[in-house]
Design an enzyme around this catalytic site. Structure first.
Site, PDB file in Angstrom:
ATOM      1  N   ARG A 246     -15.155  76.668  56.244  1.00  0.00           N
ATOM      2  CA  ARG A 246     -15.012  75.220  56.306  1.00  0.00           C
ATOM      3  C   ARG A 246     -15.343  74.676  57.686  1.00  0.00           C
ATOM      4  NH1 ARG A 246     -14.953  70.964  57.366  1.00  0.00           N
ATOM      5  NH2 ARG A 246     -13.781  69.125  56.742  1.00  0.00           N
ATOM      6  N   TYR A 247     -15.024  75.479  58.720  1.00  0.00           N
ATOM      7  CA  TYR A 247     -15.202  75.025  60.098  1.00  0.00           C
ATOM      8  C   TYR A 247     -16.308  75.842  60.750  1.00  0.00           C
ATOM      9  CZ  TYR A 247     -10.756  72.752  59.202  1.00  0.00           C
ATOM     10  OH  TYR A 247      -9.773  71.972  58.662  1.00  0.00           O
TER      11      TYR A 247
ATOM     12  N   ARG B 145     -15.000  79.484  62.377  1.00  0.00           N
ATOM     13  CA  ARG B 145     -13.949  80.320  61.807  1.00  0.00           C
ATOM     14  C   ARG B 145     -13.942  80.218  60.289  1.00  0.00           C
ATOM     15  NH1 ARG B 145     -12.724  75.727  64.120  1.00  0.00           N
ATOM     16  NH2 ARG B 145     -10.885  74.496  63.619  1.00  0.00           N
TER      17      ARG B 145
ATOM     18  N   CYS C 269       2.151  87.166  46.710  1.00  0.00           N
ATOM     19  CA  CYS C 269       3.070  86.894  47.817  1.00  0.00           C
ATOM     20  C   CYS C 269       4.417  87.491  47.446  1.00  0.00           C
ATOM     21  CB  CYS C 269       3.256  85.398  48.031  1.00  0.00           C
ATOM     22  SG  CYS C 269       1.730  84.531  48.378  1.00  0.00           S
TER      23      CYS C 269
ATOM     24  N   CYS D 106       6.252  80.234  47.145  1.00  0.00           N
ATOM     25  CA  CYS D 106       6.827  79.004  47.682  1.00  0.00           C
ATOM     26  C   CYS D 106       6.499  77.880  46.716  1.00  0.00           C
ATOM     27  CB  CYS D 106       6.227  78.706  49.038  1.00  0.00           C
ATOM     28  SG  CYS D 106       6.301  80.140  50.124  1.00  0.00           S
TER      29      CYS D 106
ATOM     30  N   CYS E 188       3.594  75.605  47.788  1.00  0.00           N
ATOM     31  CA  CYS E 188       2.348  76.245  48.234  1.00  0.00           C
ATOM     32  C   CYS E 188       1.108  75.391  47.971  1.00  0.00           C
ATOM     33  CB  CYS E 188       2.174  77.590  47.546  1.00  0.00           C
ATOM     34  SG  CYS E 188       0.676  78.457  48.052  1.00  0.00           S
TER      35      CYS E 188
ATOM     36  N   ARG F  34      -1.878  76.659  47.794  1.00  0.00           N
ATOM     37  CA  ARG F  34      -2.782  77.413  46.918  1.00  0.00           C
ATOM     38  C   ARG F  34      -2.089  77.780  45.620  1.00  0.00           C
ATOM     39  NH1 ARG F  34      -4.526  80.169  51.772  1.00  0.00           N
ATOM     40  NH2 ARG F  34      -5.886  78.627  52.716  1.00  0.00           N
TER      41      ARG F  34
ATOM     42  N   ASP G  65       0.302  68.840  51.416  1.00  0.00           N
ATOM     43  CA  ASP G  65      -1.003  68.591  50.787  1.00  0.00           C
ATOM     44  C   ASP G  65      -0.834  67.947  49.411  1.00  0.00           C
ATOM     45  OD1 ASP G  65      -2.458  69.602  52.904  1.00  0.00           O
ATOM     46  OD2 ASP G  65      -2.400  71.658  52.141  1.00  0.00           O
TER      47      ASP G  65
ATOM     48  N   ASP H 206      -4.039  67.849  56.400  1.00  0.00           N
ATOM     49  CA  ASP H 206      -5.255  68.487  55.906  1.00  0.00           C
ATOM     50  C   ASP H 206      -5.795  67.518  54.853  1.00  0.00           C
ATOM     51  OD1 ASP H 206      -7.254  70.364  55.594  1.00  0.00           O
ATOM     52  OD2 ASP H 206      -5.850  72.043  55.738  1.00  0.00           O
TER      53      ASP H 206
ATOM     54  N   LYS I 283      -8.563  69.499  58.719  1.00  0.00           N
ATOM     55  CA  LYS I 283      -7.340  69.205  59.465  1.00  0.00           C
ATOM     56  C   LYS I 283      -7.552  68.039  60.427  1.00  0.00           C
ATOM     57  CE  LYS I 283      -5.551  73.913  59.327  1.00  0.00           C
ATOM     58  NZ  LYS I 283      -6.688  74.622  58.693  1.00  0.00           N
TER      59      LYS I 283
HETATM   60  C1  PLP Z   1      -6.735  75.867  58.645  1.00  0.00           C
HETATM   61  C2  PLP Z   1      -7.975  76.529  58.360  1.00  0.00           C
HETATM   62  C3  PLP Z   1      -8.619  77.265  59.353  1.00  0.00           C
HETATM   63  C4  PLP Z   1      -8.068  77.440  60.746  1.00  0.00           C
HETATM   64  O1  PLP Z   1      -7.908  76.257  61.435  1.00  0.00           O
HETATM   65  P1  PLP Z   1      -7.324  76.260  62.915  1.00  0.00           P
HETATM   66  O2  PLP Z   1      -7.196  74.810  63.221  1.00  0.00           O
HETATM   67  O3  PLP Z   1      -8.296  76.977  63.772  1.00  0.00           O
HETATM   68  O4  PLP Z   1      -6.004  76.960  62.871  1.00  0.00           O
HETATM   69  C5  PLP Z   1      -9.817  77.851  59.033  1.00  0.00           C
HETATM   70  N1  PLP Z   1     -10.354  77.728  57.808  1.00  0.00           N
HETATM   71  C6  PLP Z   1      -9.748  77.020  56.846  1.00  0.00           C
HETATM   72  C7  PLP Z   1     -10.411  76.901  55.520  1.00  0.00           C
HETATM   73  C8  PLP Z   1      -8.528  76.400  57.073  1.00  0.00           C
HETATM   74  O5  PLP Z   1      -7.929  75.709  56.107  1.00  0.00           O
HETATM   75  S1  SF4 Z   2       2.885  79.264  51.097  1.00  0.00           S
HETATM   76 FE1  SF4 Z   2       1.707  80.036  49.321  1.00  0.00          FE
HETATM   77  S2  SF4 Z   2       0.399  81.628  50.175  1.00  0.00           S
HETATM   78 FE2  SF4 Z   2       2.011  81.247  51.676  1.00  0.00          FE
HETATM   79  S3  SF4 Z   2       3.596  82.752  51.186  1.00  0.00           S
HETATM   80 FE3  SF4 Z   2       4.124  80.866  50.131  1.00  0.00          FE
HETATM   81  S4  SF4 Z   2       3.230  81.114  48.087  1.00  0.00           S
HETATM   82 FE4  SF4 Z   2       2.246  82.616  49.410  1.00  0.00          FE
END
Ligand code: PLP
Ligand code: SF4
Length: 466
Positions: free
Chosen positions: A156-157, A160, A169, A173, A176, A178, A337, A374, A381
């Site tokens: 995405r960035y 990274r 997990c 949570c 979560c 995801r 989110d 986000d 972010k």
């Molecule tokens: C949050 C995130 C990152 C890392 O972001 P940082 O601001 O560097 O901590 C990288 N890729 C994705 C897809 C993310 O959601």
């Molecule tokens: S926030 Fe989502 S990915 Fe992270 S530990 Fe909890 S359930 Fe797992």
């Protein structure tokens, strides 16, 4: 401590804990330094959790992360064994069909009141609210699926990327992001998928920072994780590896010596974890974090702002201070989110800003995370702060501090600045004067700092008098 906690919980299940009691507890977080001894003492006593009373468990079992994983609460029926008074189990069953349920016995032992007054309960036990989708919620609000050039890798960035190494997990949570992935079928990335990810990373040397996430990569066996790390370390352009894990919070016994000895071979390795409430800071979780830190792994924390859990400046102040004591640096505070099933956790953005306003100046800068939204539609972010710039002119920028003091920052003297404008007679006072350099600052009448200074001066005089 665990014994005490459980006793507390039982007595607290019937009548709810008074607000005073919980406040008092926040004011006095557990002395984390005295951890190991008390933890050892506790482990000698049996753990009186309801389902475990049937077959007493040993200290060795409790301290074994695989035992914790195998004995997770996975259904509402099992939940009822722990919390017989659970309200509306039928609806909770439907919620857990929609979004999988798992709670380690360890994390369940942190629940003190079986109801929504308890922050751990809210984060771990399905809620009816998960069946309700607010109008703006989607399955994948960050559009991660669209930013996956190869399965399992979110790019995405610019520099990274994020690897979804597993969908499992220790605890699912309820908040979560995801929820579309986690727990639906607990699966690990295949070797073929991993090879495609590695090939992509090799083709994209601009990616210098890879976050291994999921799911929780620390649900993987140490050997499996090591294989992944070894493959990644074969990519010369990859500079740092981050592991995103909630294990220190939900299954701290996962952080074994064997694990940290393995991780330190792949440095620079960073770990970001996810504490949301001071109750999660137990002797066990402190020990897990200290162990990682001792292996030279810098630790960060990403909290999510959740209604009823931690949407309070005082709760977060306590949390962030306590994290620093166990060498974890608060990194991000996330706005919830817009993911399906979390409407009941959402707070307005103003709450986060209000909290940031409170924290700045009162807490060590080290304890203050960046508040981040986000953004939906894959906006990524976006950091948010209260407004500290009040006004500007070519010659001065007007800033305000946390106390409400208004100061003028003179810009560098450049040849081409416009002449200062001369006001009409009688235009006196206000921020405008600071913006045009007529005043250097405006100060509230009452500031703690002012009182401290005055007291200091009085003291100084008293000393001189003697
Ligand atoms: C949050 C995130 C990152 C890392 O972001 P940082 O601001 O560097 O901590 C990288 N890729 C994705 C897809 C993310 O959601
Ligand atoms: S926030 Fe989502 S990915 Fe992270 S530990 Fe909890 S359930 Fe797992």
């Amino acid at each position: 401590m665990r014994h005490v906690r459980t006793t507390e919980r039982r007595s607290a299940i019937a009548p709810s804990m008074s607000a005073r009691e919980s406040e008092a507890e926040l004011d006095h977080p557990p002395p984390l330094r005295a951890v190991s001894n008390s933890a050892a003492a506790e482990l000698n006593s049996p753990i009186p959790l309801p389902p475990l009373e049937k077959e007493p468990i040993s200290q060795a079992q409790w301290a074994d992360w695989r035992w914790q994983l195998r004995h997770r609460i996975r259904s509402v029926d099992q939940l009822l064994e722990y919390f017989p008074g659970l309200v509306n189990p039928e609806a909770l069953g439907r919620a857990s069909e929609r979004f999988p349920l798992a709670v380690t016995p360890y994390y369940a032992s942190l629940i003190r009141v079986a109801g929504p007054a308890d922050p751990i309960f809210l984060m771990a036990v399905p809620q009816i609210g998960e069946l309700f989708d607010g109008p703006f919620l989607t399955e994948d609000p960050l559009s991660e699926e669209e930013d996956m050039p190869v399965p399992g890798l979110v790019h995405r960035y610019p520099d990274r990327a994020l690897l979804i190494a597993t969908s499992a997990c220790a605890v699912y949570c309820r908040h979560c992001t995801r929820k579309r992935v986690t727990g639906h079928r607990e699966g690990v990335m295949t070797r073929a998928e991993l090879d495609r990810v590695v090939a992509y990373l090799r083709r994209h040397p601009e990616i210098r920072d890879l976050i291994i996430s999921g799911g929780d990569p620390l649900t993987l066996a140490t050997g499996v994780l090591q294989e992944i790390l070894a493959l990644l370390r074969g990519i010369p352009s990859l500079e740092i590896i981050r592991i995103g894990t909630r294990a220190p919070v939900t299954m701290p016994m996962r952080i074994t010596d064997e694990l940290v000895q393995m991780l330190r071979r792949y440095h620079p390795v960073y770990v970001n974890t996810h504490f949301n409430h001071p109750v999660e800071l137990t002797p066990e979780s402190a020990e897990a974090c200290l162990r990682l830190a001792d292996a030279g792994i810098p630790l960060g924390n990403q909290s999510v702002l959740l209604k009823g859990v931690n949407d309070s400046a005082e709760v977060l102040e306590t949390l962030f201070r306590a994290l620093l004591r166990i060498r974890v640096r608060p990194y991000y505070l996330f706005q919830c989110d817009l993911v399906q099933g979390v409407e009941h956790f959402r707070t307005p953005i103003s709450r986060g800003l209000e909290i940031m306003e409170y924290l700045r100046g009162r807490l060590s800068g080290l304890a203050i995370p960046t508040f981040v939204v986000d953004a939906p539609h894959g906006g990524g972010k976006i950091p948010l702060l209260p407004n500290y710039i009040l006004s500007m002119s070519p010659s001065h920028t007007v800033l305000r501090n946390f106390e409400g003091m208004i100061v003028s920052y003179p810009e560098p003297i450049a040849g081409d600045q416009p002449d200062p404008w001369t006001p009409r007679v009688g235009t006196v006072g206000g921020v405008w004067e600071v913006a045009t350099g007529r005043r250097t600052h405006l100060q509230p009448e009452r500031m703690a700092r002012q009182e401290r200074r005055l007291a200091g001066r009085r003291l100084g005089r008293a000393d001189a008098d003697q």
